[in-house]
Scaffold this motif. Structure first.
Motif, PDB file in Angstrom:
ATOM      1  N   VAL A  67       0.852  -1.183   0.000  1.00 63.03           N
ATOM      2  CA  VAL A  67       0.000   0.000   0.000  1.00 63.03           C
ATOM      3  C   VAL A  67       0.893   1.239   0.000  1.00 63.03           C
ATOM      4  O   VAL A  67       2.023   1.165   0.461  1.00 63.03           O
ATOM      5  CB  VAL A  67      -0.953   0.021   1.220  1.00 63.03           C
ATOM      6  N   ALA A 100     -19.758  -0.037  -6.591  1.00 57.13           N
ATOM      7  CA  ALA A 100     -18.989   1.128  -6.127  1.00 57.13           C
ATOM      8  C   ALA A 100     -17.518   0.983  -6.534  1.00 57.13           C
ATOM      9  O   ALA A 100     -16.871   1.948  -6.945  1.00 57.13           O
ATOM     10  CB  ALA A 100     -19.120   1.268  -4.609  1.00 57.13           C
TER      11      ALA A 100
ATOM     12  N   ALA B  75      -8.167   4.993  -0.198  1.00 59.87           N
ATOM     13  CA  ALA B  75      -6.895   4.277  -0.370  1.00 59.87           C
ATOM     14  C   ALA B  75      -6.151   4.193   0.953  1.00 59.87           C
ATOM     15  O   ALA B  75      -6.034   5.166   1.698  1.00 59.87           O
ATOM     16  CB  ALA B  75      -6.036   4.985  -1.414  1.00 59.87           C
ATOM     17  N   LEU B  76      -5.661   3.009   1.206  1.00 49.17           N
ATOM     18  CA  LEU B  76      -4.994   2.687   2.469  1.00 49.17           C
ATOM     19  C   LEU B  76      -3.485   2.941   2.357  1.00 49.17           C
ATOM     20  O   LEU B  76      -2.867   2.645   1.341  1.00 49.17           O
ATOM     21  CB  LEU B  76      -5.227   1.199   2.724  1.00 49.17           C
ATOM     22  N   GLY B  77      -2.918   3.484   3.421  1.00 53.54           N
ATOM     23  CA  GLY B  77      -1.447   3.583   3.487  1.00 53.54           C
ATOM     24  C   GLY B  77      -0.865   4.666   2.610  1.00 53.54           C
ATOM     25  O   GLY B  77       0.287   4.556   2.166  1.00 53.54           O
ATOM     26  N   ILE B  78      -1.628   5.731   2.392  1.00 54.90           N
ATOM     27  CA  ILE B  78      -1.090   6.826   1.562  1.00 54.90           C
ATOM     28  C   ILE B  78       0.195   7.385   2.163  1.00 54.90           C
ATOM     29  O   ILE B  78       1.069   7.857   1.443  1.00 54.90           O
ATOM     30  CB  ILE B  78      -2.117   7.964   1.377  1.00 54.90           C
ATOM     31  N   ALA B  81       3.839   6.243   0.927  1.00 54.65           N
ATOM     32  CA  ALA B  81       4.428   6.744  -0.324  1.00 54.65           C
ATOM     33  C   ALA B  81       4.972   8.158  -0.190  1.00 54.65           C
ATOM     34  O   ALA B  81       5.677   8.633  -1.081  1.00 54.65           O
ATOM     35  CB  ALA B  81       3.374   6.717  -1.438  1.00 54.65           C
ATOM     36  N   VAL B  96      -6.032  11.809  -6.919  1.00 48.96           N
ATOM     37  CA  VAL B  96      -6.664  10.856  -7.838  1.00 48.96           C
ATOM     38  C   VAL B  96      -7.387   9.760  -7.049  1.00 48.96           C
ATOM     39  O   VAL B  96      -8.524   9.389  -7.364  1.00 48.96           O
ATOM     40  CB  VAL B  96      -5.613  10.254  -8.807  1.00 48.96           C
ATOM     41  N   HIS B  97      -6.749   9.253  -6.010  1.00 53.31           N
ATOM     42  CA  HIS B  97      -7.420   8.250  -5.171  1.00 53.31           C
ATOM     43  C   HIS B  97      -8.642   8.857  -4.470  1.00 53.31           C
ATOM     44  O   HIS B  97      -9.656   8.184  -4.292  1.00 53.31           O
ATOM     45  CB  HIS B  97      -6.444   7.676  -4.134  1.00 53.31           C
ATOM     46  N   ALA B 100     -11.551   8.991  -6.898  1.00 53.73           N
ATOM     47  CA  ALA B 100     -12.106   7.650  -7.091  1.00 53.73           C
ATOM     48  C   ALA B 100     -12.950   7.248  -5.873  1.00 53.73           C
ATOM     49  O   ALA B 100     -14.023   6.649  -6.006  1.00 53.73           O
ATOM     50  CB  ALA B 100     -10.980   6.636  -7.313  1.00 53.73           C
ATOM     51  N   VAL B 103     -16.413   9.166  -5.772  1.00 47.32           N
ATOM     52  CA  VAL B 103     -17.410   8.638  -6.698  1.00 47.32           C
ATOM     53  C   VAL B 103     -17.897   7.260  -6.229  1.00 47.32           C
ATOM     54  O   VAL B 103     -19.066   6.921  -6.370  1.00 47.32           O
ATOM     55  CB  VAL B 103     -16.864   8.660  -8.155  1.00 47.32           C
ATOM     56  N   SER B 104     -17.016   6.488  -5.612  1.00 49.23           N
ATOM     57  CA  SER B 104     -17.443   5.173  -5.117  1.00 49.23           C
ATOM     58  C   SER B 104     -18.423   5.321  -3.953  1.00 49.23           C
ATOM     59  O   SER B 104     -19.403   4.580  -3.858  1.00 49.23           O
ATOM     60  CB  SER B 104     -16.252   4.300  -4.721  1.00 49.23           C
ATOM     61  N   HIS B 128     -18.471  19.843 -10.978  1.00 46.54           N
ATOM     62  CA  HIS B 128     -17.283  20.306 -10.248  1.00 46.54           C
ATOM     63  C   HIS B 128     -16.024  19.809 -10.956  1.00 46.54           C
ATOM     64  O   HIS B 128     -16.019  18.689 -11.460  1.00 46.54           O
ATOM     65  CB  HIS B 128     -17.241  19.710  -8.832  1.00 46.54           C
ATOM     66  N   PRO B 129     -14.969  20.589 -10.959  1.00 46.00           N
ATOM     67  CA  PRO B 129     -13.697  20.008 -11.386  1.00 46.00           C
ATOM     68  C   PRO B 129     -13.314  18.916 -10.380  1.00 46.00           C
ATOM     69  O   PRO B 129     -13.715  18.974  -9.215  1.00 46.00           O
ATOM     70  CB  PRO B 129     -12.716  21.181 -11.315  1.00 46.00           C
ATOM     71  N   SER B 130     -12.569  17.938 -10.841  1.00 43.83           N
ATOM     72  CA  SER B 130     -12.136  16.896  -9.905  1.00 43.83           C
ATOM     73  C   SER B 130     -11.116  17.482  -8.923  1.00 43.83           C
ATOM     74  O   SER B 130     -10.523  18.530  -9.177  1.00 43.83           O
ATOM     75  CB  SER B 130     -11.529  15.727 -10.673  1.00 43.83           C
ATOM     76  N   TYR B 132      -8.298  16.253  -8.399  1.00 42.73           N
ATOM     77  CA  TYR B 132      -7.038  16.201  -9.154  1.00 42.73           C
ATOM     78  C   TYR B 132      -6.878  17.424 -10.056  1.00 42.73           C
ATOM     79  O   TYR B 132      -5.788  17.994 -10.157  1.00 42.73           O
ATOM     80  CB  TYR B 132      -7.000  14.910  -9.985  1.00 42.73           C
ATOM     81  N   GLU B 133      -7.957  17.841 -10.719  1.00 40.19           N
ATOM     82  CA  GLU B 133      -7.870  19.030 -11.583  1.00 40.19           C
ATOM     83  C   GLU B 133      -7.532  20.279 -10.774  1.00 40.19           C
ATOM     84  O   GLU B 133      -6.786  21.142 -11.233  1.00 40.19           O
ATOM     85  CB  GLU B 133      -9.189  19.228 -12.335  1.00 40.19           C
TER      86      GLU B 133
END
Lengths: 159, 159
Positions: A67, A100, B75-78, B81, B96-97, B100, B103-104, B128-130, B132-133
């Motif tokens: 992850v 989802a 997202a797990l464990g960001i 990174a 980006v995550h 996603a 929306v989910s 709306h812009p994302s 990320y945008e």
């Protein structure tokens, strides 16, 4: 497991194709392959996830080890709920989480698309009934076997 | 943590409202609150997730303990990174995550809506812009501080 992002789809058409294939795999897991899927989700096992694969298949497996994940991950530990619910309710729960997840994967890949392309992608996705709708439709048929058993075509959905 | 599903939004308007609030929280975490967000994501800590909250706030915390989760998880464990990438690339990855995940969550709540309502919900979301945008737009401004520094309004986005 679910494919490295280095080969990730980037155009609307490629993302849609990836979506449609993963979705077909999930539908199969929850319909024609449901007995095998059910038995793989043993609550005695570790955290399991249901993956729809870009080749149209499906698999039940452990979540990714590293992850943050390369792409969104499906709901974790679906197997732990299996024996605490009615089978159909559990399958519906998995279906809702699968829908989802499918949309999160598609819009993860779509990060660099503009708003018009995102809309076009969504409309292509939304032309399919959701995995949950397919499950609900089957459930309705099974609950009323004498009423409408011979007219499956009326209930047929675009799979 | 992210609210029990028993109080989950169910209408297009309520799901959109939940989406917009969570999104506002995530945008804040990645823009005005970014230094605090960055420092919370210490790679020495356990698996962390960034949550946008239905009250418009955000939090960095451990994933839910009980699985399967009540709703899709980010997202797990960001944090793992964070120190292996350029700060801006890491923030883009988180954005980006986050898109996603947003929306989910929206389409998880939308499970019982029909196709037309899902389309209406998506169009409201896509106005709306994302996240990320928004990040990419800020990055562009910061990379060209002398070029266009006085015309922020040209780059302004609907937040």
């Amino acid at each position: 497991m679910a494919g490295p992002v280095s080969s990730a789809p980037r155009t609307v058409e490629d993302i849609y194709k990836d979506y449609a294939a993963r979705r077909a795999g999930l539908v199969r897991a929850l319909t024609s392959d449901v007995d095998g899927f059910y038995s793989m989700c043993d609550p005695e096992k570790e955290n399991l996830c249901l993956y729809g694969l870009p080749n149209g298949g499906w698999e039940v497996s452990l979540p990714v080890e590293e992850v943050p994940p390369e792409m969104p991950e499906p709901a974790l530990g679906i197997n732990f709920a299996r024996d605490g619910m009615r089978r159909r309710d559990w399958l519906s729960l998995v279906a809702v989480h699968s829908d989802a997840w499918l949309v999160s994967v598609a819009f993860f890949f779509a990060a660099k698309l503009n708003g018009n392309d995102r809309k076009r992608l969504f409309n292509m996705i939304n032309d399919h009934p959701s995995v949950y709708e397919i499950m609900a439709d089957r459930k309705g048929r099974e609950n009323n076997p004498g009423v409408d058993n011979s007219s499956k075509s009326r209930h047929s959905t675009k799979v």
